[in-house]
Design a protein around this motif. Sequence first.
Motif, PDB file in Angstrom:
ATOM      1  N   GLU A  52     -13.246 -11.306   4.285  1.00 61.69           N
ATOM      2  CA  GLU A  52     -12.466 -10.140   3.717  1.00 61.69           C
ATOM      3  C   GLU A  52     -11.100 -10.151   4.753  1.00 61.69           C
ATOM      4  O   GLU A  52     -11.321 -10.245   5.805  1.00 61.69           O
ATOM      5  CB  GLU A  52     -13.441  -8.877   4.151  1.00 61.69           C
ATOM      6  CG  GLU A  52     -12.935  -7.682   3.724  1.00 61.69           C
ATOM      7  CD  GLU A  52     -12.818  -7.292   2.216  1.00 61.69           C
ATOM      8  OE1 GLU A  52     -11.713  -6.890   1.844  1.00 61.69           O
ATOM      9  OE2 GLU A  52     -13.638  -7.834   1.693  1.00 61.69           O
ATOM     10  N   PRO A  53     -10.192  -9.951   4.007  1.00 59.35           N
ATOM     11  CA  PRO A  53      -8.678  -9.907   4.645  1.00 59.35           C
ATOM     12  C   PRO A  53      -8.737  -8.544   5.346  1.00 59.35           C
ATOM     13  O   PRO A  53      -9.086  -7.801   4.654  1.00 59.35           O
ATOM     14  CB  PRO A  53      -7.564 -10.238   3.692  1.00 59.35           C
ATOM     15  CG  PRO A  53      -8.465 -10.121   2.281  1.00 59.35           C
ATOM     16  CD  PRO A  53      -9.785 -10.230   2.482  1.00 59.35           C
ATOM     17  N   THR A  54      -7.507  -8.356   6.095  1.00 57.62           N
ATOM     18  CA  THR A  54      -7.060  -7.097   6.772  1.00 57.62           C
ATOM     19  C   THR A  54      -6.185  -6.671   5.719  1.00 57.62           C
ATOM     20  O   THR A  54      -5.156  -7.212   5.420  1.00 57.62           O
ATOM     21  CB  THR A  54      -6.354  -7.597   8.122  1.00 57.62           C
ATOM     22  OG1 THR A  54      -7.228  -7.971   8.897  1.00 57.62           O
ATOM     23  CG2 THR A  54      -5.933  -6.021   8.731  1.00 57.62           C
ATOM     24  N   ARG A  55      -6.404  -5.384   5.394  1.00 57.74           N
ATOM     25  CA  ARG A  55      -5.716  -4.793   4.177  1.00 57.74           C
ATOM     26  C   ARG A  55      -4.317  -4.367   4.765  1.00 57.74           C
ATOM     27  O   ARG A  55      -4.036  -4.100   6.087  1.00 57.74           O
ATOM     28  CB  ARG A  55      -6.376  -3.584   3.849  1.00 57.74           C
ATOM     29  CG  ARG A  55      -5.990  -2.850   2.440  1.00 57.74           C
ATOM     30  CD  ARG A  55      -6.963  -1.940   1.959  1.00 57.74           C
ATOM     31  NE  ARG A  55      -6.622  -0.336   2.034  1.00 57.74           N
ATOM     32  CZ  ARG A  55      -5.246  -0.004   1.793  1.00 57.74           C
ATOM     33  NH1 ARG A  55      -4.407  -0.754   1.931  1.00 57.74           N
ATOM     34  NH2 ARG A  55      -5.037   1.369   2.078  1.00 57.74           N
ATOM     35  N   ILE A  56      -3.430  -4.368   3.898  1.00 59.71           N
ATOM     36  CA  ILE A  56      -1.833  -4.100   4.204  1.00 59.71           C
ATOM     37  C   ILE A  56      -1.684  -2.874   3.418  1.00 59.71           C
ATOM     38  O   ILE A  56      -1.668  -2.698   2.305  1.00 59.71           O
ATOM     39  CB  ILE A  56      -1.032  -5.081   4.070  1.00 59.71           C
ATOM     40  CG1 ILE A  56      -1.138  -6.352   4.586  1.00 59.71           C
ATOM     41  CG2 ILE A  56       0.380  -4.532   4.193  1.00 59.71           C
ATOM     42  CD1 ILE A  56      -0.875  -6.464   6.070  1.00 59.71           C
ATOM     43  N   ALA A  57      -1.277  -1.659   4.021  1.00 59.52           N
ATOM     44  CA  ALA A  57      -0.983  -0.541   3.492  1.00 59.52           C
ATOM     45  C   ALA A  57       0.177  -0.649   2.278  1.00 59.52           C
ATOM     46  O   ALA A  57       1.040  -1.520   2.424  1.00 59.52           O
ATOM     47  CB  ALA A  57      -0.502   0.554   4.412  1.00 59.52           C
ATOM     48  N   ASN A  58       0.202  -0.227   1.226  1.00 61.12           N
ATOM     49  CA  ASN A  58       1.168   0.112   0.315  1.00 61.12           C
ATOM     50  C   ASN A  58       1.430  -1.275  -0.420  1.00 61.12           C
ATOM     51  O   ASN A  58       2.373  -1.589  -1.198  1.00 61.12           O
ATOM     52  CB  ASN A  58       2.337   0.826   0.869  1.00 61.12           C
ATOM     53  CG  ASN A  58       2.422   2.013   1.062  1.00 61.12           C
ATOM     54  OD1 ASN A  58       1.625   2.810   0.593  1.00 61.12           O
ATOM     55  ND2 ASN A  58       3.240   2.373   2.165  1.00 61.12           N
ATOM     56  N   ALA A  59       0.688  -2.188  -0.398  1.00 60.26           N
ATOM     57  CA  ALA A  59       0.544  -3.468  -0.696  1.00 60.26           C
ATOM     58  C   ALA A  59       0.060  -3.481  -2.454  1.00 60.26           C
ATOM     59  O   ALA A  59      -0.842  -2.700  -2.610  1.00 60.26           O
ATOM     60  CB  ALA A  59      -0.081  -4.581  -0.181  1.00 60.26           C
ATOM     61  N   PRO A  60       0.746  -4.366  -3.165  1.00 60.37           N
ATOM     62  CA  PRO A  60       0.234  -4.189  -4.750  1.00 60.37           C
ATOM     63  C   PRO A  60      -1.369  -4.283  -4.709  1.00 60.37           C
ATOM     64  O   PRO A  60      -1.921  -5.043  -3.688  1.00 60.37           O
ATOM     65  CB  PRO A  60       1.125  -5.429  -5.318  1.00 60.37           C
ATOM     66  CG  PRO A  60       2.137  -5.541  -4.434  1.00 60.37           C
ATOM     67  CD  PRO A  60       1.579  -5.065  -2.941  1.00 60.37           C
ATOM     68  N   HIS A  61      -2.132  -4.236  -5.673  1.00 64.30           N
ATOM     69  CA  HIS A  61      -3.427  -3.956  -5.642  1.00 64.30           C
ATOM     70  C   HIS A  61      -3.895  -5.550  -5.760  1.00 64.30           C
ATOM     71  O   HIS A  61      -4.940  -6.063  -5.487  1.00 64.30           O
ATOM     72  CB  HIS A  61      -4.178  -3.241  -6.937  1.00 64.30           C
ATOM     73  CG  HIS A  61      -3.843  -3.742  -8.336  1.00 64.30           C
ATOM     74  ND1 HIS A  61      -2.294  -3.659  -8.667  1.00 64.30           N
ATOM     75  CD2 HIS A  61      -4.342  -4.325  -9.282  1.00 64.30           C
ATOM     76  CE1 HIS A  61      -2.376  -4.296 -10.009  1.00 64.30           C
ATOM     77  NE2 HIS A  61      -3.488  -4.865 -10.220  1.00 64.30           N
ATOM     78  N   PHE A  62      -3.315  -6.434  -6.329  1.00 67.38           N
ATOM     79  CA  PHE A  62      -3.823  -7.685  -6.290  1.00 67.38           C
ATOM     80  C   PHE A  62      -3.531  -8.415  -4.969  1.00 67.38           C
ATOM     81  O   PHE A  62      -3.962  -9.582  -4.680  1.00 67.38           O
ATOM     82  CB  PHE A  62      -3.008  -8.343  -7.450  1.00 67.38           C
ATOM     83  CG  PHE A  62      -1.551  -8.505  -7.365  1.00 67.38           C
ATOM     84  CD1 PHE A  62      -0.928  -9.083  -6.620  1.00 67.38           C
ATOM     85  CD2 PHE A  62      -0.762  -7.527  -8.170  1.00 67.38           C
ATOM     86  CE1 PHE A  62       0.552  -9.185  -6.803  1.00 67.38           C
ATOM     87  CE2 PHE A  62       0.440  -7.361  -8.391  1.00 67.38           C
ATOM     88  CZ  PHE A  62       1.269  -8.131  -7.572  1.00 67.38           C
ATOM     89  N   ILE A  63      -2.625  -7.977  -3.927  1.00 70.46           N
ATOM     90  CA  ILE A  63      -2.747  -8.678  -2.628  1.00 70.46           C
ATOM     91  C   ILE A  63      -3.837  -7.818  -1.822  1.00 70.46           C
ATOM     92  O   ILE A  63      -3.724  -6.794  -1.563  1.00 70.46           O
ATOM     93  CB  ILE A  63      -1.315  -8.304  -2.077  1.00 70.46           C
ATOM     94  CG1 ILE A  63      -0.457  -9.193  -2.996  1.00 70.46           C
ATOM     95  CG2 ILE A  63      -1.293  -8.779  -0.514  1.00 70.46           C
ATOM     96  CD1 ILE A  63       1.217  -8.961  -2.403  1.00 70.46           C
ATOM     97  N   LYS A  64      -4.651  -8.616  -1.548  1.00 67.10           N
ATOM     98  CA  LYS A  64      -6.014  -8.173  -0.912  1.00 67.10           C
ATOM     99  C   LYS A  64      -5.600  -7.780   0.609  1.00 67.10           C
ATOM    100  O   LYS A  64      -6.419  -7.203   1.351  1.00 67.10           O
ATOM    101  CB  LYS A  64      -7.250  -9.263  -0.930  1.00 67.10           C
ATOM    102  CG  LYS A  64      -7.734  -9.419  -2.503  1.00 67.10           C
ATOM    103  CD  LYS A  64      -7.872  -8.168  -2.871  1.00 67.10           C
ATOM    104  CE  LYS A  64      -9.149  -7.713  -2.668  1.00 67.10           C
ATOM    105  NZ  LYS A  64      -9.315  -6.453  -3.364  1.00 67.10           N
ATOM    106  N   GLY A  65      -4.742  -8.515   1.176  1.00 65.65           N
ATOM    107  CA  GLY A  65      -4.227  -8.356   2.509  1.00 65.65           C
ATOM    108  C   GLY A  65      -3.883  -9.676   3.169  1.00 65.65           C
ATOM    109  O   GLY A  65      -3.407 -10.563   2.654  1.00 65.65           O
ATOM    110  N   VAL A  66      -4.060  -9.669   4.761  1.00 62.77           N
ATOM    111  CA  VAL A  66      -3.758 -10.981   5.266  1.00 62.77           C
ATOM    112  C   VAL A  66      -4.870 -11.541   6.094  1.00 62.77           C
ATOM    113  O   VAL A  66      -5.743 -10.826   6.467  1.00 62.77           O
ATOM    114  CB  VAL A  66      -2.593 -10.884   6.256  1.00 62.77           C
ATOM    115  CG1 VAL A  66      -1.409 -10.332   5.425  1.00 62.77           C
ATOM    116  CG2 VAL A  66      -3.029  -9.528   7.026  1.00 62.77           C
TER     117      VAL A  66
END
Length: 174
Positions: A52-66
């Motif tokens: 599970e990646p760390t979510r990024i606020a306001n990222a598009p829904h297909f970018i799960k995070g980093v």
Amino acid sequence: MDMRNDANHIARHDSARAAAQKAAAEFLTFRLGAEEYGIDILRVQEIRSYEEPTRIANAPHFIKGVVNLRGVIVPVVDLRIKLGCEKVEYNGFTVVIVLNVRGRVVGAVVDSVSDVLELAGDLIKPAPEMNATVDTGFITGIASVGERMLILMDIEALMSSADMGLMDTSQVLQ
């Protein structure tokens, strides 16, 4: 005289074989839903199990995070969501393909990785023409391998497209 003709024939045959081998390329194959895709193996850095990646606020829904990959912060894109798969389910087969795209490391979530295939140029057919509502710009071709239909994807073009927001415009233009 016959020796010279034989030598010329062998040289032509060798150059034709070299040209055919040059046209061949290796592809990493993976599944997204019911479809099987292939990407240039030279873009693949490694394959990792999904975490599970760390979510990024306001990222598009297909970018799960980093995720932190040995000190490098890597954005993770879920290709299943990006390409509109009906069902997105995380299980033991779900993996992240770590890619090197234009000098940047990016992760791509897929359902599973199949294998590495070497495809000769004559096995790859051009992508079919579609109407303007279907974006086939990231499809480089279609290959039939036995009973399998393999959609070959230009992963570099997809990951560096403007809607992904992963590359700045100066990187894309280079």
